[in-house]
Design a protein around this motif. Sequence first.
Motif, PDB file in Angstrom:
ATOM      1  N   SER A 106      -1.792   3.721  10.284  1.00 11.82           N
ATOM      2  CA  SER A 106      -2.595   4.429  11.266  1.00 11.82           C
ATOM      3  C   SER A 106      -3.411   3.427  12.081  1.00 11.82           C
ATOM      4  O   SER A 106      -3.506   2.248  11.743  1.00 11.82           O
ATOM      5  CB  SER A 106      -3.514   5.432  10.575  1.00 11.82           C
ATOM      6  N   LYS A 107      -4.027   3.929  13.126  1.00  9.11           N
ATOM      7  CA  LYS A 107      -4.741   3.091  14.081  1.00  9.11           C
ATOM      8  C   LYS A 107      -5.852   2.287  13.407  1.00  9.11           C
ATOM      9  O   LYS A 107      -5.946   1.060  13.560  1.00  9.11           O
ATOM     10  CB  LYS A 107      -5.320   4.001  15.182  1.00  9.11           C
ATOM     11  N   ASP A 130       0.916   8.011  14.207  1.00 10.15           N
ATOM     12  CA  ASP A 130      -0.050   9.098  14.087  1.00 10.15           C
ATOM     13  C   ASP A 130       0.334  10.019  12.941  1.00 10.15           C
ATOM     14  O   ASP A 130       1.472  10.000  12.476  1.00 10.15           O
ATOM     15  CB  ASP A 130      -0.076   9.916  15.396  1.00 10.15           C
ATOM     16  N   ASP A 153      -8.581   8.066   8.468  1.00 14.29           N
ATOM     17  CA  ASP A 153      -7.232   7.742   8.927  1.00 14.29           C
ATOM     18  C   ASP A 153      -6.264   7.381   7.800  1.00 14.29           C
ATOM     19  O   ASP A 153      -5.298   6.646   8.028  1.00 14.29           O
ATOM     20  CB  ASP A 153      -7.308   6.557   9.913  1.00 14.29           C
TER      21      ASP A 153
END
Lengths: 559, 559
Positions: A106-107, A130, A153
């Motif tokens: 994830s980011k 995502d 996240d």
Amino acid sequence: MSRARLPAPPDLAEGALRIVALGGLGEIGRNMAVFEFAGRLLVVDCGVLFPEEDQPGVDLILPDFGPIADRLDEVEAVVLTHGHEDHIGALPYLLRLRPDIPVVGSKLTLALVEAKLREHRIAPDVRPVDDGAVITLGPFEVEFLAVNHSIPDAMAVAIRTPAGLVLHTGDFKMDQVPLDGRITDLNGFARLGDEGVDLLMVDSTNAEVPGFVSSEKEIVPVLDAVFLRAQGRIIVASFASHVHRIQQVIDMAALHGRKVAFVGRSMVRNMGIARDLGYLRIPGGMLVASDDLAELPDDEAVLICTGSQGEPMSVLARIAGRNHPITVGPTDTVVLASSLIPGNENAVFRVINGLARHGAHVVHKGNALVHVSGHAAAGELRYLYNIVKPRSVLPVHGEWRHMRANADVAQSVGIDADRVILAEDGTVLDLQDGEVTVAGYVPVGFVYVDGAGVGDVTEASLKDRRVLGEEGFISVFVAVDIVDGAIVAGPEIHARGFGPDDTLAGALTEQVVEAVERALAEGADEVHDLQQRIRRVVGSWVQSQHRRRPMIVPVVVEA
Amino acid sequence: MSRARLPAPPDLAEGALRIVALGGLGEIGRNMAVFEFAGRLLVVDCGVLFPEEDQPGVDLILPDFGPIADRLDEVEAVVLTHGHEDHIGALPYLLRLRPDIPVVGSKLTLALVEAKLREHRIAPDVRPVDDGAVITLGPFEVEFLAVNHSIPDAMAVAIRTPAGLVLHTGDFKMDQVPLDGRITDLNGFARLGDEGVDLLMVDSTNAEVPGFVSSEKEIVPVLDAVFLRAQGRIIVASFASHVHRIQQVIDMAALHGRKVAFVGRSMVRNMGIARDLGYLRIPGGMLVASDDLAELPDDEAVLICTGSQGEPMSVLARIAGRNHPITVGPTDTVVLASSLIPGNENAVFRVINGLARHGAHVVHKGNALVHVSGHAAAGELRYLYNIVKPRSVLPVHGEWRHMRANADVAQSVGIDADRVILAEDGTVLDLQDGEVTVAGYVPVGFVYVDGAGVGDVTEASLKDRRVLGEEGFISVFVAVDIVDGAIVAGPEIHARGFGPDDTLAGALTEQVVEAVERALAEGADEVHDLQQRIRRVVGSWVQSQHRRRPMIVPVVVEA
């Protein structure tokens, strides 16, 4: 379960998926699972383990990359479930071996990874995904599902191959009212469960704990009470990755008209990342530089730092030891808003005692609800098992007590005991046609990082350290002329860490001289033999006089 | 509170009582308080402290007898509050110095003391007292009051002199329905409170814990559920002094038709004493010798042993490590019916993991109410303060965090902050006309027992051990002829516990030779000087090559 060590596994059958944990089974840390299908490899997580007291001097412990060391070219990617050290910390050491392995996550996870790798001068090939994404990595179809954990996240990972469907929860819990509204994707889990999950790999950390983990939001009234009562500064120590906990502290500071400062390298760095990416919100004008903190009135200041595990060099430990510009006193309040990781108790209580000695009020999980766990307790695991309805279960991410308890939870909701697999690092599981079998064992060990060395420190060095640390050593140096049968120099007798040093050399010199001269007279002509004799005479003297067993280091040289 | 070290105290004024703790303030253990009046001394408790991880290799830590070492003839008696090691364990070391000091305490306490002293070949002058007794020991009038604790027969001690009245709670809690019906004598406390207690010395152990400690009897339904579910053997580990806990296990065994065996030296010894004195009741025919245990069907056996703190040589640790005739498996249940003393977590969890790995079900305070504390929590302390209404308070028996919390509890019920004294070991308090003042400080330190030595191990040896245990050492031996300016033998380079050993000697030999030869050429003629040069060259090489700081031990001899 307790099993005789298994043989090496057979070659992987066509159409079968092989699963081997190189770390994380039987320990909380160094999580790393390798999936193999059709000659290609997929790695899930690559974390570090922090050493225990019987691993003295060790900085970090890595998963054993041995079983895949000569197959790194076959690795499609490393998939990361979240950004905690026990899931990403060993990545620099893996990428050192092959820097271009794609890293998927994830980011926020990838932002933390990139910051860490910059310190190791590695620019990884990152591939952000995502929640809900389904991507193809070689023969693996990988689906990502949102899970709630003590870092934003975090994701579970579903891996599809023709062999079957595996779901790996990563670390997760099921807070139904998390700060960011991002709840564990039970709908996704249900869909996979209906499709048919052949193997569920499940976080075991809190399986021993009955019931449910309190919501992160239940900390609010406790923090509020702490802030209300606090007369002077408030110092909050937490993990540098616990964005939501720190968000709550910031929100509370705003409510009570206080400003906040971040102190400590990792806290400043991570909160910067979290803020840049929109995971942390700080009202305008509220953040001050730590250097400007001293200019604020005490009752308007909140300091947020690391050191909640008693790390000796941390800001908090230095404040407790009066080794920091901030001198706490009876008006100050310190909050340890964090878990107490087993093994850190002495260090943490040393810090708390230091603070208490200066009069500070210390609030910690032992006396107030200022921490909730990030891992699903038994009640939550039951939901998981009933929703996913897995054909087989592999408890992961835990010591034996946790994995054993997780197995009990699985069985308590009706999963057959034969389908709950207790494995250790290196146990090889093969999945074919939806059936999991234990196929064998590949040898894995602990890989120690100490100073600049990776793997230099062995079990033998650690055993030596334990003896040295408990008992110290006595060294005896003698130079002999073997031809003349005479001592040329020495004996020089030294002891360190032993204790009764003063009388030692005097009492021992004569005995050593006698033993060496007798040996030479008897025709001993091997340095090794002379050393053995010295070891024996010193060892039995120390045992009889002092009831102690220091390391004895005899060195005989020929002059 | 945090104070600059105080000066030595003035001579004790006539009519004043002096109080000095030689241990127990700032630590849980080695409790020992000395009272002085009119040139005579009274000692309350004489316990040991168990070492922490930063005191490696140490067996025990004693109170520092230094301040009374040359005044032992003035000691009227040692009064013991109860029979736990942290209150009686240092007695052998005190009585070694003067064996005829009278030892006063309850029946069980003295029986445990006598058994312990027999092992040290000391026959003490014991003087048993009952609850409620008032005796005269020189200028001290001493009254004994029943208190409830995790060992039977514990007592608080009130000390009357013309200077005022001091009440020392010893270790206590306020279980209102204890197994033996012997509740803490609040009526006695109330009577003393009404008379006027000038100084109350209060157990701080649980002051951080809000509310009230659960009753010992609340363990019954939990044990019942464990016994009901258990298919095979039940192994219960507890403290060898916790007579009531073990009574409950025996009662539960009787209820479920099981027999019991005691295993382990201290457990067998203490339960024998407790049974002989009538503190432990075992129904006829229920007790079997541990050797006969194997003949019982698994589901009729209960084994009661020590090892609940993970002690490596204990029966439980050996069972967990498959190093004992009893091999546990998935049908067996192990109950750790005990506290988890801070600092022992790693050892305890190592044992639990070992047992879980073999499939055993492990029940411990982390997953079931199989232990209640023996120390009053904050709610109970409030009752105490309100009943006794002390003029001044000295929190004792605790680390700083506990004493600080206890001070807060005292203030929360209205005791003036100025009258709540936070002191450390060696702080001298004088009581005169009911007023307590801090009169000064006498130096006290840690006295380490290691093997046969008492006090041989110093802080310097422990520092050496910590370095050796973390980093290992590199030793360099060289024999030189200073007159000729030549190396005669060596250098011999050895490393232990360091790690990268193999390449070491080769890489370093040349540098050492060069350094020594250069020094000799420059006219160095002192062994010490040559050793310093070797230390420097080795140290900087290791730091630059390995980023490590092992102990460097250069030994140069003249041949």
